[in-house]
Design a protein around this motif. Sequence first.
Motif, PDB file in Angstrom:
ATOM      1  N   VAL A  46       0.884  -1.169   0.000  1.00 34.62           N
ATOM      2  CA  VAL A  46       0.000   0.000   0.000  1.00 34.62           C
ATOM      3  C   VAL A  46       0.918   1.215   0.000  1.00 34.62           C
ATOM      4  CG1 VAL A  46      -1.770   1.279   1.251  1.00 34.62           C
ATOM      5  CG2 VAL A  46      -1.813  -1.227   1.235  1.00 34.62           C
ATOM      6  N   SER A  47       1.046   1.845  -1.152  1.00 35.90           N
ATOM      7  CA  SER A  47       2.063   2.883  -1.324  1.00 35.90           C
ATOM      8  C   SER A  47       1.927   4.016  -0.321  1.00 35.90           C
ATOM      9  CB  SER A  47       2.017   3.438  -2.753  1.00 35.90           C
ATOM     10  OG  SER A  47       0.733   3.954  -3.048  1.00 35.90           O
ATOM     11  N   GLU A  48       0.697   4.327   0.083  1.00 33.93           N
ATOM     12  CA  GLU A  48       0.487   5.427   1.028  1.00 33.93           C
ATOM     13  C   GLU A  48       1.017   5.100   2.423  1.00 33.93           C
ATOM     14  OE1 GLU A  48      -1.853   3.989  -0.728  1.00 33.93           O
ATOM     15  OE2 GLU A  48      -2.446   5.500  -2.228  1.00 33.93           O
ATOM     16  N   GLU A  49       1.286   3.816   2.688  1.00 30.63           N
ATOM     17  CA  GLU A  49       1.733   3.427   4.014  1.00 30.63           C
ATOM     18  C   GLU A  49       3.198   2.974   4.039  1.00 30.63           C
ATOM     19  OE1 GLU A  49      -0.917   0.695   5.908  1.00 30.63           O
ATOM     20  OE2 GLU A  49      -2.714   1.718   5.161  1.00 30.63           O
ATOM     21  N   GLY A  85       0.527  16.373   6.596  1.00 31.47           N
ATOM     22  CA  GLY A  85       0.049  15.296   5.752  1.00 31.47           C
ATOM     23  C   GLY A  85       1.090  14.267   5.390  1.00 31.47           C
ATOM     24  N   VAL A  86       2.308  14.404   5.907  1.00 29.25           N
ATOM     25  CA  VAL A  86       3.381  13.464   5.595  1.00 29.25           C
ATOM     26  C   VAL A  86       3.844  12.769   6.854  1.00 29.25           C
ATOM     27  CG1 VAL A  86       5.708  13.203   4.640  1.00 29.25           C
ATOM     28  CG2 VAL A  86       4.128  14.901   3.659  1.00 29.25           C
ATOM     29  N   TRP A  87       4.051  11.461   6.793  1.00 32.95           N
ATOM     30  CA  TRP A  87       4.535  10.699   7.947  1.00 32.95           C
ATOM     31  C   TRP A  87       6.042  10.861   8.039  1.00 32.95           C
ATOM     32  CZ3 TRP A  87       1.290   8.786  11.441  1.00 32.95           C
ATOM     33  CH2 TRP A  87      -0.046   8.588  11.064  1.00 32.95           C
ATOM     34  N   THR A 137       7.012   3.300   4.481  1.00 27.79           N
ATOM     35  CA  THR A 137       7.910   4.192   5.213  1.00 27.79           C
ATOM     36  C   THR A 137       9.313   3.598   5.214  1.00 27.79           C
ATOM     37  OG1 THR A 137       7.461   3.114   7.347  1.00 27.79           O
ATOM     38  CG2 THR A 137       6.058   4.984   6.747  1.00 27.79           C
ATOM     39  N   LYS A 154       2.675  12.431  11.917  1.00 27.13           N
ATOM     40  CA  LYS A 154       2.226  13.107  10.708  1.00 27.13           C
ATOM     41  C   LYS A 154       2.471  14.609  10.798  1.00 27.13           C
ATOM     42  CE  LYS A 154      -1.367  12.146   7.338  1.00 27.13           C
ATOM     43  NZ  LYS A 154      -2.691  11.523   7.126  1.00 27.13           N
TER      44      LYS A 154
END
Length: 308
Positions: free
Chosen positions: A210-213, A301-303, A215, A298
């Motif tokens: 899941v690209s949004e997750e 909007g960025v982790w 890290t 966060k």
Amino acid sequence: MRDRGVSAAGPRNRRQWVLLFSLTYVVGFVLLASLTTPSSVSAVSTAAGSLRHGDDEDVSGDEEEGYCAPYNGKVCKRFINSRQVWYSREDGTGGWENEKITTALFDDLITDLPQYCRPAAEKLLCAYAFPQCVIKDGTTIRLPLCYEDCVATYLQFCYNDWALIEEKKERGDVIKSRGHFRLPNCEELPRYNKTAKPPICSHVGLTELVSEEVTYDCRMGNGRFYLGTVNVTNTGIPCQKWDSQEPHSHHKPPLVFAELQDAENYCRNAGGEEPTPWCYTTDKTVRWQACDIPLCRKCFGVWVHFGK
């Protein structure tokens, strides 16, 4: 859960009798169902392309004609969405008999599965019962399951529960679905190829990132998609390479997970079973340990990782 020896820091111990069932190596969470009378035919077909009748007679799926149509049932609606599925022309109910059998399988086998296993089992059953349908060179084709999803379900998500399903069948506790189901060999299924057109298997996506997750310096939640390069445990022991069986032999997590591609000996939590990334260790006396990967925070909007 991981296959492992002794570790005080480890997750819950597996039921020892489960190991007896792992020797069968009939894998993948694919279920085959039919009515009890020999004349009744279900549209549910195996990934290998065979169809089972109530009298357990196998006929070739290659000889069975089908057609592509939208899925109009309820039990698998959230998994299938708007894709075309394959229906057998031998099923005069337009797929509703198949819907009834699949619903019964959910009631008999899926409902009581634990939270870690159930989502994978639901997705795989629906992809199996209502396979993706494609037309190639004028021929209607039902797509089998993908190897990666099958292996991930058996060896990772539902490893403990596989034997429970077999035991339940042996006891006859599968009343609604008549008890007719079998488990195929994952090794016989095609590998997923995202560039293939048309696709070659009904892809569920259990092993995808899941690209949004994703890290690299910290972890979101349990670090399922942490792809950083920390390669020592929280006590400083170097990690064993994931594709190595020395000093600790293992089969979990299976290498079908995208997180483990080119993972060397980096800490990972492929499949997301543990609360933090971990690794098998190079110490013969310590099978595995968790890694010290800080939580992300966060910011705009960025982790990001702000340090401990």
